[in-house]
Design a protein around this motif. Structure first.
Motif, PDB file in Angstrom:
ATOM      1  N   ILE A 154      -4.812 -47.312 -70.955  1.00 22.52           N
ATOM      2  CA  ILE A 154      -4.537 -48.372 -72.040  1.00 22.52           C
ATOM      3  C   ILE A 154      -5.755 -47.730 -73.001  1.00 22.52           C
ATOM      4  O   ILE A 154      -6.658 -47.381 -72.889  1.00 22.52           O
ATOM      5  CB  ILE A 154      -5.164 -49.870 -71.573  1.00 22.52           C
ATOM      6  N   LEU A 160      -0.251 -48.905 -74.001  1.00 22.05           N
ATOM      7  CA  LEU A 160      -0.172 -48.181 -72.750  1.00 22.05           C
ATOM      8  C   LEU A 160       0.391 -46.718 -72.969  1.00 22.05           C
ATOM      9  O   LEU A 160       1.474 -46.712 -73.344  1.00 22.05           O
ATOM     10  CB  LEU A 160       0.535 -48.974 -71.704  1.00 22.05           C
ATOM     11  N   GLU A 199       1.320 -43.133 -71.351  1.00 22.42           N
ATOM     12  CA  GLU A 199       1.661 -42.138 -69.997  1.00 22.42           C
ATOM     13  C   GLU A 199       0.811 -40.903 -70.149  1.00 22.42           C
ATOM     14  O   GLU A 199       0.462 -40.556 -71.361  1.00 22.42           O
ATOM     15  CB  GLU A 199       3.114 -41.923 -69.999  1.00 22.42           C
ATOM     16  N   PRO A 200       0.393 -39.860 -69.302  1.00 27.00           N
ATOM     17  CA  PRO A 200      -0.297 -38.840 -69.458  1.00 27.00           C
ATOM     18  C   PRO A 200       0.702 -37.824 -70.028  1.00 27.00           C
ATOM     19  O   PRO A 200       1.843 -37.901 -70.274  1.00 27.00           O
ATOM     20  CB  PRO A 200      -0.405 -38.346 -67.844  1.00 27.00           C
ATOM     21  N   ASP A 248       5.061 -34.187 -72.101  1.00 22.58           N
ATOM     22  CA  ASP A 248       4.635 -35.121 -71.145  1.00 22.58           C
ATOM     23  C   ASP A 248       3.769 -34.188 -69.930  1.00 22.58           C
ATOM     24  O   ASP A 248       4.163 -32.991 -69.686  1.00 22.58           O
ATOM     25  CB  ASP A 248       5.882 -35.896 -70.082  1.00 22.58           C
ATOM     26  N   LEU A 249       3.095 -35.252 -69.310  1.00 21.53           N
ATOM     27  CA  LEU A 249       2.272 -34.253 -68.049  1.00 21.53           C
ATOM     28  C   LEU A 249       2.549 -34.910 -66.932  1.00 21.53           C
ATOM     29  O   LEU A 249       2.906 -36.092 -66.802  1.00 21.53           O
ATOM     30  CB  LEU A 249       0.672 -34.471 -68.607  1.00 21.53           C
TER      31      LEU A 249
END
Lengths: 402, 402, 402, 402
Positions: free
Chosen positions: C171, C193, C195-196, C401-402
């Protein structure tokens, strides 16, 4: 069974049209009914029969060129605004093609290996059933004599209750999360953070829209997005599409408007301006989905509400009437633009062109309309249109912050 | 008799078309075949039956609005580019209207008081027969599968003789000067002064046009009018309409081009550029008429040549073939613009809109085409089109100074 | 001090232009330099002097009509595409107006009650300084002789390091959250929120873009959004704006392109296609902001990087060169559309038209460009343009993206 | 002497304009004043200096590309609608070029071998002087503050006598027939046959046009050519260009309209409709010329009437006032289209593009206007414009049959 019912439903609708009706195209956004009947057949032939029936030969070598819609990977196709000039092949030839493909499909229907593509093909044909209905409505309305596709008189809708569905906010799981079929654009499932909000229990009605007009809604620049204000002024727009005096155009011709029925055929710009006028706003797609999923409670049934019966022979013309349900009557504009979800990857191959490449400039609509085949929609379903388009059954449901 | 044959000819042509074929409109310049069938009927109803049959009631109250073309005096009408959306009334309804009007006309045909208006109505319907043929050709050509209206294979044309028809110049009487019917734009008869000139014995052929192309005719700005040069560059025009590789589109679909047949479907700009390339020029409308009238010698017969047979049932599709005659195969561009003759006054009333108001920006064409009903044309006849239009059977005959 | 420096900077840039240069308008999106000088002055007069200086009289009664941009609440104004025809008032008259308003503003600058509007006025004029620079660049490029605004030769940029800035997701607090000035569209602060993911350490370069072109990037439909594919084909787009052979157009005329410098003048469609080609994606506006804020670590300095010096007299022309900083060189496209934040309410009155009404159809860009006045930008800053616009210094930074 | 006066006149007019005024372009039909100053100079350099001064070097290698107008034979040139973006070269540079060319021309002026081309160059520059005046008037009118080019108040015109100039008809010799200079389009001299007719003694006035409007002239379709009716409805045209309330726009800004002065700035469509309303018609170009030549009587003097003084420094702004003369105030529309005379052959080489290639779609105007340099016009002179153009000083003189 669902395959046959869906195919039958397309054909049943064509039964209400003359060959001329089925041929014409009233604008670039719309396609002829015959084209829908052919293009859906092309889909089955191209993505199922050609690939999985070893000895399959094309019904007609020219049809792939004639009836491809926008699949660049499947080669050249005719200009979109020329679809209405294809008086040949005849409607009878297209119906023969349909029969030929229906029969050939019999061999593939029971093989579980094909289940995903068959589910996609059914969903695809269901989408074109809805487009066939909205496209022919547009063509008929441009005809000064206002033809009817059904003779039936529309029923009177009942007044719906007011009120709000509250949501406490927090982290919600959104996107497709069951085992059933879904389009690639509905995933991956992911989490979003919501603020507390409420969603209206019912759709905005014709009567409320008439108040918006009477209150000068189309003349007050403060209510409008800049692009919307330019659009209504350039096009002289002062009411929803299909409104004229106290009537509106339906599949049964020009009819009195029911003030209690949900308003339909509005653009995003108009939905946004109405919400501003009402002191509310449009929901996001995630807020709508969170309500639809009912969080930890049961939620709404996606197959309830005023939708098109899937039994292959609709007795009633599509018309927004009003129900207590979340799905039905009209597609509901959200304030969310149509963008990829985190980690979204389009499907491989030509079917990957189905959704991903349209993720620019369009808005997400949720729910279902009176022209949506019952069972087609679900909580994660994302319909999408450009902000000025309004020939679909599009409406709105208000939201507000808590 | 001529009334019935003409009406029958329209209906016979419709017999080659499906209802869908008869409904579509491929561009604003063209109209649907069904519309031609209806508009010609509107003409009889509006200018004859309504005025001269005391108890006549309209077949349908909405048809005057639907099928008026451009007569401002006859009230509102639908937008020209919406003609192709009228899937209703159906073709059958239009045919019923035709039968109704044909029958009602029976009472008027023998009264000499109506002879002029009846002659006008026949000429009007003959013009729309030609348009019906060129309009459907355009629509079919836009269809990738290139449908045929007739199955017949086109005959091979014979090589025509070369040479020139010389004229000594002097004062010539031009314009309509017999007792027969003529449009108001063909008069008054008047005198013009001609310089000595010669007119080619035959029309320019496909083979000669192919030489023009091979010689870089479409790429040499020196041959072109400025507006024409801009037009071919903006539209990427490099050949006559309907040419593709060695073929051209006909009412029998794509066919080999006959190098000896007259070239067709060219614009004024192209005709003018070709004449410059050939070291010649286009004739004036008066030069053409003087040759056609044969001065003190017999002259040419206006009903000879390759034209459409008026017997109500054409066995052959229209196709330029080449004849020794002055009238037929293709309309011939002149270098005369379409302007009023001295002391011209339009006819009184709504029919006065027939010709006079179009006297701006168009060019006069003389002769007749393979799609012109035999007997329709005469030496004083003035056809007219805009300089970029070429969906008619348009060609050229060279002229030169002596 | 910031007021005077900003006003001086506008005037200093005008010193590089002739009166003719300052008058013309090269497209509807762009405005004349003189118009920018006048419109910014209108802003001070309209929103500060007229409201807060009791005895203030307008410098010229016609100027409000001439120099209002899009504020419907402030009344009528000239058509946007006519701005380039205003040869009068002269540049000298506009400069006199500026001097008059500068002097009048002296009385208001020290009153803390006006601080917010003054900060808004400075930010507004800074935005127009950037537009003045990009608009005149566009006009000069349309001139075949390619004039220079500065004589200085551009310096050679240094090669930047590769690599990624990783973020663990979770967050994040986004939106304006300090006491300083911000536009209304930067708030309210709220949580999102994430995402990695990872954000590239440096901007995409001219050299990388050349590889994209060499690899057929502009010819492979699979890389493009549908609207983008239609756009590049309709407009024959095969490279960034201002590229020609090995050169690109700059404020110093046509110059060699530095392969190590950040690519500029690309559209959203191109940025998105490049990211697909590179196997990456564009960041969301929130991902970019989270990196910029450094989460629990120090973060980047918004006033660092290659930007325009605010001292009122830029010695160097704006040119992307490459730095280690997050802010500067080019605005960076995100995959976020420009929409209101939760609970967003536009400012009251006419200044409420500043941002909110443009929240449709545009994309958010983050950072700053070489033409952005240093100090103008911040982590929450949201620049926005339509997906086909590219006359600003627009570029991209990849994400994954990770 | 005529060379120097003409060059001086161009420069004198530029003295009334700022550099910004001289740079802008208000529509594609119009060109910037600076462009006129440069293009006329290009003409001398291209067709005289480059060909006949052995050691002549171009003043600037880029100017031929920048300032060629439409001569395809002279190579590429900038798009016509981009002329208004050339803020560089500056006005001072163009004036230097003019001085350089003026000086170089000194060597050629006295050689009789060059007399024809020099006469052509002078006529060419005189035409551009008129265009410069009408183009800047158009640009100034689009500016909401309505700038003035001259301060002088327009004089009041005197009422002109009514009546008709009768002509008995017969064979008339038309076209250029003296030893003086004429454009190629004025020949060859030839004979035409005229019917008896009369030409009005005076031009139609503002007062008469106001009656036409008051009588519903712009609302009665029966008065209009079809193309004209479409044009006024599409463009909402209800009065001559530059009319607003009781005023009209002049080179001295907005002024009261004089009801006795000739009406100006009308299109062919409007001229034709007015003539129909008045129960008259427009003359042909040959009728006008026959009256101007006076047949066997003296005829009118082409250099009389209200025209622009050629002395290199006009004291008065151009404004239609009314005279007893045939030449002056406004160009007079004829009902003749601009077509080649019998045996017309364009001049050899690039100057052959001057006239012949424009012989399509335009109408011939006779006489001269208040912005025509005195001495420029003659009985055979053929000015020409498209039927919707009206930014020139265009008016009308009625004709009727006898």
């Amino acid at each position: 069974m669902r395959f046959r019912n869906t195919r039958q439903l397309t054909e049943s609708l064509l039964g209400h049209l003359s060959e001329a009706d089925a041929t014409v195209q009233s604008m670039e956004d719309a396609s002829p009914a015959k084209w829908h009947a052919a293009h859906t057949t092309w889909f089955w032939e191209t993505f199922l029969l050609r690939d999985f029936v070893p000895d399959y030969t094309l019904f007609d070598e020219q049809f792939p060129f004639l009836f491809n819609s926008y699949y660049e990977s499947e080669g050249e196709r005719i200009a979109r605004d020329n679809r209405g000039l294809m008086t040949r092949p005849t409607l009878a030839e297209v119906m023969n093609w349909r029969a030929h493909v229906n029969e050939a499909m019999d061999r593939l229907l029971d093989d579980p290996a094909n289940a995903d593509l068959i589910a996609l093909g059914i969903a695809h044909e269901q989408q074109h059933i809805e487009l066939l209905l909205t496209d022919i409505k547009h063509a008929f309305c441009k005809n000064p004599i206002g033809p009817s596709m059904w003779d039936a008189q529309p029923a009177r809708s009942s007044v719906q209750g007011n009120g709000w569905l509250a949501h406490p906010g927090g982290i919600a799981r959104v996107g497709h999360q069951s085992d059933g079929f879904a389009f690639d654009n509905e995933g991956p499932v992911h989490r979003v953070l919501l603020e507390p909000f409420a969603l209206a229990r019912r759709l905005v009605t014709n009567g409320e829209w008439a108040q918006f007009i009477a209150d000068g809604g189309y003349k007050d620049h403060r209510l409008w997005l800049s692009d919307g204000w330019a659009w209504i002024n350039r096009r002289n727009i002062t009411a929803p599409l299909y409104w004229r005096d106290g009537k509106h155009f339906t599949h049964c011709g020009w009819q009195e408007r029911d003030p209690d029925a949900p308003v339909a055929h509005i653009s995003y710009y108009e939905a946004d301006a109405f919400a501003s006028w009402a002191g509310a706003r449009l929901p996001t797609e995630f807020e709508w989905e969170a309500i639809a999923r009912g969080q930890d409670s049961p939620g709404f049934c996606a197959a309830a509400g005023n939708q098109l019966d899937p039994d292959g022979n609709p007795a009633q013309p599509p018309l927004p009437m009003g129900t207590e349900e979340l799905y039905g009557d009209v597609w509901q504009f959200t304030r969310s633009t149509y963008l990829p979800y985190p980690r979204f990857v389009p499907a491989a191959g030509a079917v990957g062109e189905y959704n991903g490449k349209f993720m620019a400039g369009q808005w997400v609509l949720k729910g279902a309309s009176c022209a949506t085949v019952r069972g087609h929609s679900r909580a994660s379903y994302r319909n999408f249109f450009y902000p000025q388009q309004r020939w679909q059954f599009t409406g709105l449901r208000l939201a507000k912050d808590l």
